[in-house]
Design an enzyme around this catalytic site. Sequence first.
Site, mmCIF file in Angstrom:
data_model
loop_
_atom_site.group_PDB
_atom_site.id
_atom_site.type_symbol
_atom_site.label_atom_id
_atom_site.label_comp_id
_atom_site.label_asym_id
_atom_site.label_seq_id
_atom_site.Cartn_x
_atom_site.Cartn_y
_atom_site.Cartn_z
ATOM 1 N N GLY A 1 0.804 -1.264 -0.093
ATOM 2 C CA GLY A 1 -0.003 -0.055 0.220
ATOM 3 C C GLY A 1 0.767 1.340 -0.003
ATOM 4 O O GLY A 1 0.320 2.394 0.412
ATOM 5 N N ASP B 1 -6.017 8.567 3.047
ATOM 6 C CA ASP B 1 -5.458 9.738 2.473
ATOM 7 C C ASP B 1 -6.193 10.607 1.301
ATOM 8 O O ASP B 1 -5.561 10.802 0.344
ATOM 9 C CB ASP B 1 -3.966 9.424 1.485
ATOM 10 C CG ASP B 1 -3.089 8.586 2.870
ATOM 11 O OD1 ASP B 1 -3.355 8.984 4.160
ATOM 12 O OD2 ASP B 1 -2.317 7.962 2.363
ATOM 13 N N TYR C 1 -7.578 6.817 10.149
ATOM 14 C CA TYR C 1 -6.953 5.361 10.376
ATOM 15 C C TYR C 1 -5.911 5.551 11.324
ATOM 16 O O TYR C 1 -5.151 4.438 11.457
ATOM 17 C CB TYR C 1 -6.357 4.942 9.259
ATOM 18 C CG TYR C 1 -5.280 5.786 8.398
ATOM 19 C CD1 TYR C 1 -4.005 5.772 8.697
ATOM 20 C CD2 TYR C 1 -5.538 6.613 7.178
ATOM 21 C CE1 TYR C 1 -3.037 6.484 8.218
ATOM 22 C CE2 TYR C 1 -4.726 7.150 6.480
ATOM 23 C CZ TYR C 1 -3.426 7.332 7.027
ATOM 24 O OH TYR C 1 -2.486 8.065 6.259
ATOM 25 N N ASN D 1 2.717 0.399 9.452
ATOM 26 C CA ASN D 1 3.431 1.268 8.487
ATOM 27 C C ASN D 1 4.901 1.161 8.780
ATOM 28 O O ASN D 1 5.631 1.901 9.099
ATOM 29 C CB ASN D 1 2.996 2.589 8.545
ATOM 30 C CG ASN D 1 1.853 2.885 7.579
ATOM 31 O OD1 ASN D 1 1.843 2.241 6.503
ATOM 32 N ND2 ASN D 1 0.982 3.733 8.042
#
Length: 740
Positions: free
Chosen positions: A156, A264, A303, A360
Amino acid sequence: MKRKLLLSGIMGCLSLGMLSAQEFHLQPTPQVYEASQDSIALPLTYALSADQKLEDSPALLLLEKLLPGKAEKVAFRISIGTKGDKAVKKYARRIPANPEGYYLKIDKDEIIIAGTDERGTYYGVQTLAQLLTLPKLPLAEITDYPDVPYRGVVEGFYGTPWSHEARLSQLEFYGRNKMNVYLYGPKDDPYHSTPNWRKPYPEREAAQLKELVDKAAENGVIFYWAIHPGQDIKWNDEDRQNLLNKFERMYELGVRGFAVFFDDISGEGTKADKQAELLNYLDDHFVKVKGDVEPLIMCPTEYNRSWSNVAGGYLTTLGEKLNPGIQIMWTGNRVIATIDRESMDFINPLIKRKAYIWWNFPVSDYVRDHLLMGPVYGNGLDIADQMEGFVSNPMEHAEASKIALYSVADYAWNLADYDSDASWKRAIRSLMPLHASSLETFAVHNSDLGVNGHGFRRDESVALQPALQALLSAYKENGTIDENAFSQVETECRKIVEAADCLMASQENMALITEIEPWLMQFKLVGQYGESVLRMLQSLKASDAEAFDAAYAHAKALQMLMYKIDTSYNQNPYQPGVKSGSKELLPTFNALFVSAVTRYNNKYKTQLDTRAAYMPYTMSSNVPQLASLSVSHKGKGGSVAAVNEVIRWQPGGEFVLSIDGLRTLKSLSVDLGIADMAASFRLETTVDGRNWESVPLQPVNGKTRFNGQVSGRKVQKIRLISISAQEQQVYFKRFMFEEE
């Protein structure tokens, strides 16, 4: 009682070649392992006992690939099956109840592989595959299962998507490491996101996706295809049908897992009630109707906790309105953050389900000049029952990402027994067993992210830090050399140079070396630079001006070569360049260089240049998401690192770039990612830091980018300030300028 599988022996010769004696460890760490001291020779032939329904399953195909000597009327037997199968019926009580669990027993005349379900059986065979790399099979019983239901990877990131070949390699890697999910969602796939998400994939791309789906199935991996429609979606029947049509086309390609990402984005697409309504429709009219599709996954707009307005109700709306079977992704307290119980206790009650963690790391799309090759650490070891899934967002460097992904698989399978450092070392050996020492030397000094807008940092050069600090402290304070620290740093510099050469010359893992080669070149220069700086210290201590001059000249040459590497390779438009050893090594070497040259100038009344690294530009901002961005300098130009996420720019918020002297500008370009933003911002410059002058803004092709009319203007500082009375949700895609 849990026991880790820890065997000493010789790694096998299947594909690795002969290795020296070293630790062997099952990956991921099993839940329960019991073994005697006895072992048996690898069976050359065996009789197979398996129910017919297992025929052509990934588990049986893998077993027959590993052990092709299947025969009849052979004393040694392998029994394989899932719970309820006749072949493993008498072991039913030993099979764990947990989904994807398995029971594996190696006896003197029999091997039993019994899974809770088909994937569990496959994982039992994967464990056997690792044991087969030993000279002899240990007589053992393993009862194993994963802690987290869904474990894997979400592709992603922003930037260059992985190649088709890299994805095929990744899927095999996931199977070996018992990861069961791959979410396909590269931001720069135009058919995944705006503007072409409504359109079908062209024939070539569709065929490649079909091949990936098949490869995933072969390796026990659920292939999730994600769509990112939120930036331009219309909340109407037409776009709802467009989504159903796209899902149907992907279903025809074999996809059985679907996700919708609303991350985003800004504008209409961010409405929680509309998102919930759409997702419920997809769940009710597609997922449930098909019957063979995995639970729908969504990534919310809010998120992470730092972006969440609990009072505003976005997350609570999702929790209350989304069908309970839909899974909700979460990155933690920030965009980039480790996950602990406190962060899970915040999110789970709001969304009324266990969060599906989108971690992430080691993603580097916001620090593309760095490689993140260090250990996976910091996540809670007591949250196994709090997560529905744990998937890692990797770097655009697919092979280099495997170091972190190996440990992510280890962590999510068995949290209580996870050992980050031990797992990291095993990951390195798995990638380059013949050059593991060299790769570890490189990785330990290429772990941190550098200064970044998310404020997320990692340890780097850990073992060498005390020596670096002792050497620098003593020298800066009184010009003395801590001999013990000096010796340690000198030895490490030599190791760095040797490791870089060995890796660049290696043919062992060409995919990895190709990805990291610019960083290896820079890494070698860092080691050589450290050696030259150390020679400067020695020469000055010995009052050998000639030797000092030679070492100084070499150090300056290496500074220039490092600059050339940094400005010639990896020239992406966001964070261009190549940084290596940037947290501990280079800052220490630079500080020692400055101190040594200053002392030399004072002693010999010379005027040698004391600058170790030249950066004419600095920036500051009271907009939190911009405050820690890095600035790059190349030739006559400069740029500020871009940001992928939506920037919440408060009224009066400003971004200031400062220059080390009065300069004349040739051009300046800004892109805030949203059309018609020029009226909400003012661009200003100053020659003295006090009196500011406005600069006219010129939109470029009516798009999101605009140029400042700065040609011939002398400046010392540049400022972009919001003049709107409302918070502006924009992007920060470009801030570039060039001097005359």
